[in-house]
Write a protein that holds these residues in place. Sequence first.
Motif, short mmCIF file in Angstrom:
data_model
loop_
_atom_site.label_atom_id
_atom_site.label_comp_id
_atom_site.label_asym_id
_atom_site.label_seq_id
_atom_site.Cartn_x
_atom_site.Cartn_y
_atom_site.Cartn_z
N SER A 156 0.82 -1.21 0.00
CA SER A 156 0.00 0.00 0.00
C SER A 156 0.86 1.26 0.00
O SER A 156 1.94 1.29 0.58
CB SER A 156 -0.91 0.02 1.23
N ILE A 157 0.36 2.28 -0.67
CA ILE A 157 0.92 3.63 -0.60
C ILE A 157 -0.24 4.56 -0.28
O ILE A 157 -1.30 4.48 -0.91
CB ILE A 157 1.64 4.03 -1.90
N VAL A 158 -0.08 5.41 0.72
CA VAL A 158 -1.20 6.21 1.21
C VAL A 158 -0.91 7.69 1.06
O VAL A 158 0.25 8.12 0.94
CB VAL A 158 -1.51 5.88 2.69
N LEU A 159 -1.98 8.47 1.08
CA LEU A 159 -1.87 9.93 1.08
C LEU A 159 -2.79 10.46 2.16
O LEU A 159 -3.98 10.16 2.16
CB LEU A 159 -2.25 10.51 -0.28
N LYS A 160 -2.22 11.21 3.11
CA LYS A 160 -3.01 11.79 4.19
C LYS A 160 -2.33 13.06 4.68
O LYS A 160 -1.21 13.38 4.29
CB LYS A 160 -3.17 10.79 5.34
N ILE A 168 2.59 11.79 0.92
CA ILE A 168 2.57 10.42 0.42
C ILE A 168 3.46 9.56 1.31
O ILE A 168 4.57 9.97 1.65
CB ILE A 168 3.05 10.36 -1.04
N MET A 169 2.97 8.38 1.70
CA MET A 169 3.72 7.53 2.63
C MET A 169 3.68 6.07 2.18
O MET A 169 2.70 5.62 1.60
CB MET A 169 3.13 7.61 4.04
N PHE A 170 4.75 5.36 2.45
CA PHE A 170 4.80 3.92 2.29
C PHE A 170 5.79 3.39 3.32
O PHE A 170 6.54 4.15 3.93
CB PHE A 170 5.18 3.50 0.87
N ARG A 171 5.81 2.08 3.53
CA ARG A 171 6.67 1.50 4.55
C ARG A 171 7.56 0.41 3.97
O ARG A 171 7.26 -0.18 2.94
CB ARG A 171 5.84 0.91 5.70
N ARG A 279 -4.15 5.58 7.06
CA ARG A 279 -2.88 5.56 7.79
C ARG A 279 -2.47 4.11 8.02
O ARG A 279 -3.31 3.21 8.03
CB ARG A 279 -2.99 6.31 9.12
N PHE A 280 -1.19 3.92 8.21
CA PHE A 280 -0.68 2.56 8.45
C PHE A 280 -0.94 2.14 9.90
O PHE A 280 -0.79 2.94 10.83
CB PHE A 280 0.82 2.49 8.17
N ASP A 300 1.41 -4.12 5.58
CA ASP A 300 0.53 -3.56 4.54
C ASP A 300 -0.77 -3.02 5.08
O ASP A 300 -1.55 -2.42 4.33
CB ASP A 300 0.22 -4.64 3.49
N GLN A 301 -1.07 -3.26 6.35
CA GLN A 301 -2.39 -2.92 6.86
C GLN A 301 -2.55 -1.42 7.05
O GLN A 301 -1.69 -0.74 7.61
CB GLN A 301 -2.65 -3.65 8.17
N THR A 302 -3.70 -0.91 6.58
CA THR A 302 -4.04 0.51 6.76
C THR A 302 -5.43 0.61 7.35
O THR A 302 -6.22 -0.34 7.32
CB THR A 302 -4.00 1.25 5.42
N THR A 303 -5.74 1.78 7.86
CA THR A 303 -7.06 2.04 8.41
C THR A 303 -7.43 3.49 8.13
O THR A 303 -6.55 4.32 7.84
CB THR A 303 -7.09 1.77 9.92
N LYS A 304 -8.70 3.80 8.20
CA LYS A 304 -9.16 5.18 7.97
C LYS A 304 -8.61 6.11 9.05
O LYS A 304 -8.59 5.72 10.23
CB LYS A 304 -10.68 5.21 7.98
#
Length: 304
Positions: A156-160, A168-171, A279-280, A300-304
């Motif tokens: 996953s790659i997220v934007l918050k 932009i974030m990834f782990r 968010r991760f 890979d887990q994200t949540t609102k």
Amino acid sequence: MAKKIKDPGIGKHSNKYARRFINADGSFNIKHINKVNSLSESYNYLINITWGKFFLWVLLGYTLVNSLFALVYTFLGISNIAQPTGDIFKDFLNAFFFSAQTVTTVGYGAMAPKGLLFGVISSFEALIGLLSFSFITGLLYGRFSKPRANIKFSSSIVLKKHKEVDAIMFRLMSKSDNVMIRPNIEATLALSLKDKHNEFTNNFYKLKLERDAITYLPTTWTIVHGIDESSPLKEFSREELKQLHGEILLLVSYYDESFAQEVHQVHSYILKNIKYDQRFVPAFYYDDDGYTILDHDKLDQTTK
């Protein structure tokens, strides 16, 4: 204002059908044609394929060599190595087992070549066996000793929002128990955009990261690119980001104690795959004894 950088080696030319530059497994998305093959390329192929494919190739080669010599022994006369049974299939099996004993230099003694011709053929087969097993031994050593980066990237790659701006974030983390020493990362944004001639070209930008290097990494590392005034993505809205033909190209390097040298790994993310306002989930926690517990399944887990 974001500044373009020179082509990092991908190429400026593009089109609206262009696929991603780097595949999910870290390989470059390139098809070679009219390429001259060589033995060294076979070695590289056997070094880099999965263990399952490697042992399948070994088994296939072993079976083909023994089958070929078994056909020769059967055609020239099975009576020169074993008592004929009158069944061509059983005679072939006996010839196959004799070939297997010869190529591996085991020699149980139940079957032995008779005559000069069969002695010459079996001696030649034994030489082929010695050379083949030496080659396989070299491949095994090469597969174990070849330096390989052991990095796991989040799917996953997220934007918050982060520090009052979109980010932009990834782990990433180490797949093994080894601690990554002095890991550093370079991130390049490749945007395929139409130019004034209505043709697609690749535009490259170096992404400024919140941190591009740390001393050591025993758990996870969240990479952050803030979309501020210096970001090449600042001029695009969230809706426009979803439509962009863009890819974030990554190069991660670190010192690996297992190989006692620096190793590298490439990866990429597609802008269209960004998860918004997520968010991760923390991937590590502390148990009752104070130990840090790292859950690899939560990378890979994200949540609102």
